[in-house]
Design an enzyme around this catalytic site. Sequence first.
Site, PDB file in Angstrom:
ATOM      1  N   ASP A   1       0.303   2.890  -1.661  1.00  0.00           N
ATOM      2  CA  ASP A   1       0.469   2.850  -0.211  1.00  0.00           C
ATOM      3  C   ASP A   1      -0.314   1.667   0.364  1.00  0.00           C
ATOM      4  O   ASP A   1      -1.199   1.093  -0.286  1.00  0.00           O
ATOM      5  CB  ASP A   1      -0.005   4.151   0.421  1.00  0.00           C
ATOM      6  CG  ASP A   1       0.871   5.332   0.016  1.00  0.00           C
ATOM      7  OD1 ASP A   1       2.072   5.107  -0.254  1.00  0.00           O
ATOM      8  OD2 ASP A   1       0.349   6.461  -0.051  1.00  0.00           O
TER       9      ASP A   1
ATOM     10  N   HIS B   1       5.233  -0.741  -3.808  1.00  0.00           N
ATOM     11  CA  HIS B   1       5.077   0.208  -2.711  1.00  0.00           C
ATOM     12  C   HIS B   1       5.623   1.595  -3.071  1.00  0.00           C
ATOM     13  O   HIS B   1       5.364   2.570  -2.361  1.00  0.00           O
ATOM     14  CB  HIS B   1       5.793  -0.327  -1.464  1.00  0.00           C
ATOM     15  CG  HIS B   1       5.245   0.217  -0.180  1.00  0.00           C
ATOM     16  ND1 HIS B   1       4.105   1.012  -0.116  1.00  0.00           N
ATOM     17  CD2 HIS B   1       5.671   0.091   1.110  1.00  0.00           C
ATOM     18  CE1 HIS B   1       3.865   1.340   1.124  1.00  0.00           C
ATOM     19  NE2 HIS B   1       4.802   0.802   1.899  1.00  0.00           N
TER      20      HIS B   1
END
Length: 456
Positions: A431, A427
Amino acid sequence: MLSRSRCVSRAFSRSLSAFQKGNCPLGRRSLPGVSLCQGPAYPYSKKFVVNDSVLNVRFFRTTAVCKNDVITVKTPAFAESVTEGDVRWEKAVGDTVSEDEVVCEIETDKTSVQVPSPANGVIEALLVPDGAKVEGGTPLFTLRKTGAAPAKAKPAEAPPAAAPKPDSVAAPLSPPPPAASIPTQMPPVPPVSAQPVDTKPVSAVKPSAAVSAAEPGAGKGVRSEHRVKMNRMRQRIAQRLKEAQNVCAMLTTFNEVDMSNIQDMRARHKDTFLKKHNLKLGFMSAFVKASAFALQEQPVVNAVIDDTTKEIVYRDYIDISVAVATPRGLVVPVVRNVETMNFADIERTINELGEKARKNELAIEDMDGGTFTISNGGVFGSLFGTPIINPPQSAILGMHGIFDRPVAIGGKVEVRPMMYVALTYDHRLIDGREAVLFLRKIKAAVEDPRVLLLDL
């Protein structure tokens, strides 16, 4: 004037002495009345011309001289990313080995390197103990070469069973033993010993040595344990997975895939595919091709963070690591340049890498690199799971088992073969939007393979 026999004997002894020293001057010198002609089988034969008479002199084969040579076998060179490994011996001192027979294996961080015998011979000494760490070029064992390969013992044939004679009369069956009488009274209770019980604290009790061979029937209720040294490959896997948890900000997104169309396509064309390409059409090639298709649309999933320079490295190529479970641990051979391959090429490469993994013949080069990983837990019956990123990659796709489940299709409930898929991603770089779109693209390509053909 020398006689013919003495002349030939002297010429033969001189040529033999010169040949053993590696310098045969007879081609440049001549003896009185003797000339030398090089035969077609040189150096195993010579022709001597003595007074117009041709005599053939046959030489011995020089392999007999080197038969008992002792050679030292060293550790082969490793790849650049591997510096050392652990030795696991397959043979012992005094064992007879043939040429190319495996004497030991060196377990590295990524694979096992087999060390074969360079010739037929007998192992004289093992220069490193079992489990020791070695580097490239380290002497491993000494081998005394022999001339011939060791003869394999033929299994002894069992003598033929004597056939029963037709006129023999079967022995009468013995009567069954009488049934044991049922006890009508309780057995006597042994008297309680008057001696006090020796009590000790738990900390003072020392564990007894494990019994090597348990007695028959003694296994019930026995609480035992044994220890096995963790091999280098398993240690490396544990280290890398823990590093992934410590470094990456891992997040997982899920989806489900209707496998009806891909199953129908496989059932309809598997025989033709097998006849043309000599390969069985599986589901892994479809997910590899679909992943390459989705990675081209979402290149950030194929990228990686360089923590040293704080840069994002975008790859213009797609190398997909396919996780394969072996008895020694999980290995991830790489299918390279997947974006340029068709289904047959992908299936052939996967089969070749899987066969090499099962035979423990994978080289370091087969597992180096990789920009994305696919793990198929469905072959073991997995329903659902979250895979862990294979560093230094940024994402991994987890496939699971195919199970019939009721789903809503056009407002109606139908039973379809469904598979859960999971995408774990870093992450810090990817995204949620890119991850979800990537997984939806794989879902669309597998559910309708025409998406791949039409580039939709």
